[in-house]
Design a protein around this motif. Structure first.
Motif, PDB file in Angstrom:
ATOM      1  N   PHE B 173       1.143  -1.200   0.246  1.00 20.18           N
ATOM      2  CA  PHE B 173       0.267   0.105  -0.009  1.00 20.18           C
ATOM      3  C   PHE B 173       0.739   1.549  -0.098  1.00 20.18           C
ATOM      4  CE2 PHE B 173      -4.098  -1.320   2.390  1.00 20.18           C
ATOM      5  CZ  PHE B 173      -4.261  -2.923   1.779  1.00 20.18           C
ATOM      6  N   GLN B 174       2.082   1.014  -0.021  1.00 18.91           N
ATOM      7  CA  GLN B 174       3.155   2.461   0.245  1.00 18.91           C
ATOM      8  C   GLN B 174       2.829   3.257   1.202  1.00 18.91           C
ATOM      9  OE1 GLN B 174       3.823   4.022  -3.745  1.00 18.91           O
ATOM     10  NE2 GLN B 174       4.149   1.882  -4.656  1.00 18.91           N
ATOM     11  N   SER B 175       3.113   2.919   2.384  1.00 21.35           N
ATOM     12  CA  SER B 175       2.870   3.656   3.720  1.00 21.35           C
ATOM     13  C   SER B 175       3.514   5.229   3.805  1.00 21.35           C
ATOM     14  CB  SER B 175       2.303   2.668   4.984  1.00 21.35           C
ATOM     15  OG  SER B 175       1.422   0.949   4.397  1.00 21.35           O
ATOM     16  N   THR B 176       2.946   5.747   3.991  1.00 20.42           N
ATOM     17  CA  THR B 176       4.386   6.389   4.371  1.00 20.42           C
ATOM     18  C   THR B 176       4.807   6.900   5.850  1.00 20.42           C
ATOM     19  OG1 THR B 176       2.692   8.657   3.482  1.00 20.42           O
ATOM     20  CG2 THR B 176       4.088   7.853   1.725  1.00 20.42           C
ATOM     21  N   VAL B 177       3.086   6.777   6.663  1.00 20.81           N
ATOM     22  CA  VAL B 177       3.100   7.576   7.644  1.00 20.81           C
ATOM     23  C   VAL B 177       3.197   5.806   8.534  1.00 20.81           C
ATOM     24  CG1 VAL B 177       2.338   8.495   9.771  1.00 20.81           C
ATOM     25  CG2 VAL B 177       2.364   9.787   7.088  1.00 20.81           C
ATOM     26  N   LEU B 178       3.873   6.061   9.981  1.00 24.60           N
ATOM     27  CA  LEU B 178       3.448   5.267  11.062  1.00 24.60           C
ATOM     28  C   LEU B 178       2.892   5.501  12.318  1.00 24.60           C
ATOM     29  CD1 LEU B 178       3.643   1.805  11.654  1.00 24.60           C
ATOM     30  CD2 LEU B 178       6.697   2.448  11.857  1.00 24.60           C
ATOM     31  N   ILE B 179       1.614   4.055  12.801  1.00 22.24           N
ATOM     32  CA  ILE B 179       1.293   5.178  13.473  1.00 22.24           C
ATOM     33  C   ILE B 179       1.402   4.114  14.728  1.00 22.24           C
ATOM     34  CG2 ILE B 179      -0.274   5.779  14.757  1.00 22.24           C
ATOM     35  CD1 ILE B 179       0.095   7.704  12.657  1.00 22.24           C
ATOM     36  N   GLY B 180       2.186   3.926  15.957  1.00 21.22           N
ATOM     37  CA  GLY B 180       2.403   2.858  17.021  1.00 21.22           C
ATOM     38  C   GLY B 180       2.971   3.909  18.184  1.00 21.22           C
ATOM     39  N   THR B 181       3.077   3.182  18.806  1.00 19.93           N
ATOM     40  CA  THR B 181       3.696   2.324  20.104  1.00 19.93           C
ATOM     41  C   THR B 181       5.095   3.005  19.395  1.00 19.93           C
ATOM     42  OG1 THR B 181       3.757   0.846  20.533  1.00 19.93           O
ATOM     43  CG2 THR B 181       2.080   1.403  21.264  1.00 19.93           C
ATOM     44  N   PRO B 182       5.969   3.673  20.304  1.00 22.94           N
ATOM     45  CA  PRO B 182       7.701   3.515  19.717  1.00 22.94           C
ATOM     46  C   PRO B 182       8.304   2.058  19.518  1.00 22.94           C
ATOM     47  CG  PRO B 182       7.412   5.012  22.042  1.00 22.94           C
ATOM     48  CD  PRO B 182       5.892   4.421  20.915  1.00 22.94           C
ATOM     49  N   SER B 183       8.137   1.332  20.661  1.00 28.11           N
ATOM     50  CA  SER B 183       9.315  -0.508  20.975  1.00 28.11           C
ATOM     51  C   SER B 183       7.689  -1.115  19.650  1.00 28.11           C
ATOM     52  CB  SER B 183       8.353  -1.165  22.605  1.00 28.11           C
ATOM     53  OG  SER B 183       7.382  -0.748  23.093  1.00 28.11           O
ATOM     54  N   TYR B 184       6.931  -1.319  19.606  1.00 28.57           N
ATOM     55  CA  TYR B 184       6.368  -1.782  18.780  1.00 28.57           C
ATOM     56  C   TYR B 184       6.919  -1.892  17.303  1.00 28.57           C
ATOM     57  CZ  TYR B 184       3.667  -5.107  15.826  1.00 28.57           C
ATOM     58  OH  TYR B 184       2.908  -5.429  15.451  1.00 28.57           O
ATOM     59  N   ALA B 185       7.416   0.129  17.162  1.00 28.33           N
ATOM     60  CA  ALA B 185       8.009   0.531  15.614  1.00 28.33           C
ATOM     61  C   ALA B 185       9.049   0.082  15.368  1.00 28.33           C
ATOM     62  CB  ALA B 185       7.607   2.101  15.801  1.00 28.33           C
ATOM     63  N   LYS B 200      14.404   0.788   4.630  1.00 30.01           N
ATOM     64  CA  LYS B 200      15.040   2.374   4.175  1.00 30.01           C
ATOM     65  C   LYS B 200      14.796   2.401   2.635  1.00 30.01           C
ATOM     66  CE  LYS B 200      18.556   3.070   7.262  1.00 30.01           C
ATOM     67  NZ  LYS B 200      19.964   3.996   7.734  1.00 30.01           N
ATOM     68  N   GLU B 201      15.201   1.145   2.288  1.00 29.75           N
ATOM     69  CA  GLU B 201      15.109   1.029   0.329  1.00 29.75           C
ATOM     70  C   GLU B 201      14.261   0.663  -0.323  1.00 29.75           C
ATOM     71  OE1 GLU B 201      17.986   2.640  -1.886  1.00 29.75           O
ATOM     72  OE2 GLU B 201      18.522   2.849   0.951  1.00 29.75           O
ATOM     73  N   GLU B 202      13.382  -0.025   0.937  1.00 36.20           N
ATOM     74  CA  GLU B 202      11.713  -1.211  -0.286  1.00 36.20           C
ATOM     75  C   GLU B 202      11.012  -0.693   0.118  1.00 36.20           C
ATOM     76  OE1 GLU B 202      13.215  -5.440  -0.797  1.00 36.20           O
ATOM     77  OE2 GLU B 202      15.214  -4.816   0.522  1.00 36.20           O
ATOM     78  N   LEU B 203      11.285   0.187   1.562  1.00 32.84           N
ATOM     79  CA  LEU B 203       9.758   0.942   2.418  1.00 32.84           C
ATOM     80  C   LEU B 203       9.454   2.064   1.623  1.00 32.84           C
ATOM     81  CD1 LEU B 203       9.095  -1.293   5.425  1.00 32.84           C
ATOM     82  CD2 LEU B 203       8.028  -2.422   3.311  1.00 32.84           C
ATOM     83  N   PHE B 204       8.480   2.603   2.169  1.00 34.38           N
ATOM     84  CA  PHE B 204       8.280   4.424   1.659  1.00 34.38           C
ATOM     85  C   PHE B 204       8.021   4.752   2.982  1.00 34.38           C
ATOM     86  CE2 PHE B 204       6.639   0.589  -1.280  1.00 34.38           C
ATOM     87  CZ  PHE B 204       7.114   1.507  -3.049  1.00 34.38           C
ATOM     88  N   LEU B 205       8.319   4.702   4.288  1.00 35.21           N
ATOM     89  CA  LEU B 205       7.017   5.092   4.899  1.00 35.21           C
ATOM     90  C   LEU B 205       8.455   7.069   5.014  1.00 35.21           C
ATOM     91  CD1 LEU B 205       7.445   3.144   8.150  1.00 35.21           C
ATOM     92  CD2 LEU B 205       5.854   4.219   7.186  1.00 35.21           C
ATOM     93  N   LYS B 206       7.689   7.834   5.613  1.00 35.77           N
ATOM     94  CA  LYS B 206       8.541   9.319   5.993  1.00 35.77           C
ATOM     95  C   LYS B 206       8.778   9.513   7.104  1.00 35.77           C
ATOM     96  CE  LYS B 206       5.918  11.394   3.168  1.00 35.77           C
ATOM     97  NZ  LYS B 206       5.626  12.170   1.935  1.00 35.77           N
ATOM     98  N   TYR B 207       7.429   9.411   7.667  1.00 36.43           N
ATOM     99  CA  TYR B 207       7.383   9.766   8.841  1.00 36.43           C
ATOM    100  C   TYR B 207       6.347   9.222  10.367  1.00 36.43           C
ATOM    101  CZ  TYR B 207       7.355  14.294   7.207  1.00 36.43           C
ATOM    102  OH  TYR B 207       7.850  15.506   5.759  1.00 36.43           O
ATOM    103  N   GLY B 208       6.616   9.105  11.162  1.00 37.32           N
ATOM    104  CA  GLY B 208       6.964   8.040  12.262  1.00 37.32           C
ATOM    105  C   GLY B 208       5.432   8.649  13.346  1.00 37.32           C
ATOM    106  N   LEU B 209       4.171   8.612  14.231  1.00 39.27           N
ATOM    107  CA  LEU B 209       3.367   9.372  15.362  1.00 39.27           C
ATOM    108  C   LEU B 209       2.997   8.405  16.558  1.00 39.27           C
ATOM    109  CD1 LEU B 209       3.695  11.575  12.903  1.00 39.27           C
ATOM    110  CD2 LEU B 209       1.246  12.195  13.462  1.00 39.27           C
ATOM    111  N   PHE B 210       4.367   8.785  17.225  1.00 41.56           N
ATOM    112  CA  PHE B 210       4.453   7.711  18.323  1.00 41.56           C
ATOM    113  C   PHE B 210       4.024   8.139  19.653  1.00 41.56           C
ATOM    114  CE2 PHE B 210       8.005   6.565  15.390  1.00 41.56           C
ATOM    115  CZ  PHE B 210       7.495   5.176  14.479  1.00 41.56           C
ATOM    116  N   GLY B 211       3.228   7.117  20.631  1.00 41.87           N
ATOM    117  CA  GLY B 211       2.774   7.967  21.304  1.00 41.87           C
ATOM    118  C   GLY B 211       2.013   6.066  22.239  1.00 41.87           C
ATOM    119  N   GLY B 212       1.128   5.757  23.418  1.00 41.53           N
ATOM    120  CA  GLY B 212       1.161   5.496  24.249  1.00 41.53           C
ATOM    121  C   GLY B 212       2.047   5.285  25.289  1.00 41.53           C
ATOM    122  N   GLU B 213       2.933   5.652  25.050  1.00 40.17           N
ATOM    123  CA  GLU B 213       4.040   5.116  26.132  1.00 40.17           C
ATOM    124  C   GLU B 213       5.398   6.165  25.538  1.00 40.17           C
ATOM    125  OE1 GLU B 213       5.648   0.587  24.901  1.00 40.17           O
ATOM    126  OE2 GLU B 213       7.171   2.237  23.229  1.00 40.17           O
TER     127      GLU B 213
END
Lengths: 147, 435
Positions: B173-185, B200-213
């Motif tokens: 799905f070419q996700s560009t943002v990852l949302i979750g806990t930092p440890s799960y990420a 870094k090379e084969e996925l498309f993530l640019k940003y991560g918004l982390f919380g919950g802990e």
């Protein structure tokens, strides 16, 4: 006919068994038969010793969880099929075996003996005695004549 | 970088004026509609009319999780039940969860504050966001989903777990943002590598918004390095709204509090006095736009400090530093709040075990794990391994029911647990040591 057996809770971790045997050694208690029933995390050590009361007391004092219970000691005679005969006799008569383990006594020509726990011990004794299997009296198990 | 709302750029004076106006409205709302608060205010000898400045807020009594527990499930709600359009809950201290309810307008506010923190973290309508929080009673997943949709991002509601599928969807799905806990990420990044995929090379993530802990700067560096992303942290709790109380901008100078919706104070957790700006202490939050469950001066038990000096991003809102600890004994295990008292409650209700226990929290890879040593005291369990096994399973399943997480149970001999002098050391947190 019933033999006093000690059951001891054991954690599956290094050195736990030797902690228990050290307690028995220090109390001058001799182990006759031993077996471990375990799962991944914990287990039960079952032992028959020469002085069950002394052993149980020493283990309790050392902080171990100990239960005394009664088992049968049987000499199935050392020939092919004899153990099967014991089990078949009990199962044919609706007696369930909870667990069994074997041991040897030096004054028995090294022939293997078994410790057996049945759900109905009295019935098991009656059946085995009637069928001429030799049940070993507790005195014989506790007081082994070495050599 | 875009700023979502003009409210984030108001002068301090404008902000304070708006806060005061909304605070007054909220105070009247709770005083008239929540009998518990009416009594609480009366007992403290204060009425809404006595609050004449923003500083007078400190005259009002504090609210704690205990107040929520006493009013389980709905007695702190300030609107009739037919106005509530959404319920969420978090684990409580005694088995009963803490219940929160939202009106239509509360959900609108929630979307707005999440849209702001998403924007702070770099998200735009061009992005595709993969949410790895669990969709359910916990607020994390739903909160982020609605706010991200408001920004115009595409949401993938993956929920938690199912690690390999997470990576597959992330790639396809070419996700560009990852949302979750930092440890799960961090765990996911490791899993991707194990699957032979270079994050870094084969996925498309640019940003991560982390919380919950909570997380540390070291964790941020690891996240950025592992994924090739820009990681930000955001803060919230279900009692206040869920995620959306505050979030980091790309200047990384703390988390901007959505001050037109929340008033922040720092108190001394012992004297309960308000501390001057810049002091380290317990964060107290008063939501000032909530209709369903408006709490007054809610003690978060989180330790931080506030900073109103200008931020490079252009926002004028006050910023809170990363949480550095708790004033109670709450543990956060993989984003789930766990109180040792909950564990104790379960253990004391089970026959055959002693009253002594020890909780160890550790990291297995990047994931939090909780292990509990329980003393076997009943000799009658030694009849068969099956009985011990049943005890083991009973403890495990009851804890799962109450905590919502799996704990590793170790049955140990009585007295093998160290008994310290005075207060028993029930909890050993080894997470920082083996990182």
């Amino acid at each position: 006919m019933l033999i006093n057996q000690l059951s001891v809770f054991i954690e599956n971790k290094k050195g736990h068994l030797s902690k228990i045997t050290k307690v028995l050694k220090d109390a001058q208690v001799d182990i006759r038969a031993i077996s471990v029933f375990d799962s991944a995390e914990f287990g039960i050590l079952r032992i028959v010793v020469d002085k069950p009361e002394v052993g149980a007391e020493a283990l309790k004092k050392a902080g171990h969880v100990v239960k005394q219970s009664y088992v049968l000691a049987i000499d199935p005679s050392d020939k092919v099929g004899s153990l099967h005969d014991v089990f078949a006799l009990l199962s044919d008569n609706d007696v369930n075996i909870e667990y069994v383990y074997s041991f040897v006594m030096p004054n028995n020509q090294g022939a293997p003996l078994i410790i057996l726990k049945a759900d109905d011990q009295e019935k098991a004794i009656a059946l085995l005695t009637a069928s001429d299997f030799s049940l070993i009296p507790k005195e014989a198990v506790y007081n082994v004549q070495n050599g | 970088m875009k700023i979502w709302s003009d409210k984030e750029k108001m002068s301090r004076e404008e902000t304070r004026k708006l806060q005061f106006k909304r605070l007054k409205k909220t105070l009247h709302h709770v005083y008239e509609n929540v009998p518990y608060y009416h009594e609480k205010f009366k007992a403290a000898g204060v009425k809404p009319v006595d609050i004449r400045t923003l500083e007078d807020l400190r005259l009002l009594p504090l609210t704690t999780k205990e107040d929520l527990r006493k009013n389980y499930p709905f007695n702190l709600f300030a609107v009739p039940k037919n106005k509530i359009v959404r319920y969420h809950a978090s684990s409580g201290t005694t088995g009963k969860p803490t219940v929160v309810g939202y009106t239509k307008n509360d959900l609108k506010v929630w979307r707005e504050v999440i849209a702001r923190i998403a924007t702070m973290g770099g998200v735009t309508n061009e992005d595709t966001a993969q949410i790895t929080f669990g969709f359910g009673l916990f607020t994390g997943a739903f909160g982020l989903q609605q706010g991200l949709e408001k920004v115009g991002a595409g949401v993938i509601p993956m929920s938690s777990g199912n690690t390999q599928k997470q990576i597959m969807i992330m790639q396809d799905f070419q996700s560009t943002v990852l949302i979750g806990t930092p440890s799960y990420a961090l765990h996911l990044a490791e899993a991707a590598q194990e699957m032979g995929i270079d994050p870094k090379e084969e996925l498309f993530l640019k940003y991560g918004l982390f919380g919950g802990e909570g997380s540390t700067e070291e964790m941020r560096a690891k996240l950025n390095e592992a994924w090739g992303i820009v990681a930000t942290e955001n803060y919230g709790m279900s009692e206040l709204i869920g995620p959306g109380v505050s979030g980091e901008c790309l200047a990384f100078k703390g988390m901007h509090i959505n001050e037109d919706h929340f008033i922040a104070e720092i108190i001394d957790p012992n004297t309960l006095e308000v501390l001057p700006e810049g002091s380290v202490g317990e964060l107290v939050i008063t939501p000032i736009t909530k209709e369903g469950l408006p709490l007054i001066r809610y003690r978060t038990k989180d330790i931080t400090r506030l900073d109103t000096t200008p931020c490079d991003c252009g926002r004028t809102s006050v910023r809170m530093a990363k949480i550095t600890g708790r004033t109670d004994d709450m543990l956060i295990i993989g984003g789930v709040n766990v109180f040792p008292s909950q564990i104790e409650g379960v253990l004391l209700g089970i026959k055959g075990i002693g009253s002594n226990y020890q909780i160890r929290v550790l990291k297995k890879g990047y994931l939090d794990r909780i292990e509990i040593d329980v003393e076997v005291v009943n000799q009658d369990l030694l009849v068969s391994v099956t009985l011990l096994d049943q005890l083991y399973k009973e403890i495990e399943s009851k804890l799962h029911t109450i905590l919502g997480i799996h704990a590793g149970i170790h049955l140990v001999e009585p007295k093998s647990l160290v008994r310290s002098e005075g207060k028993a050391k029930r909890v050993i947190d080894l997470r920082s040591e083996n990182q």
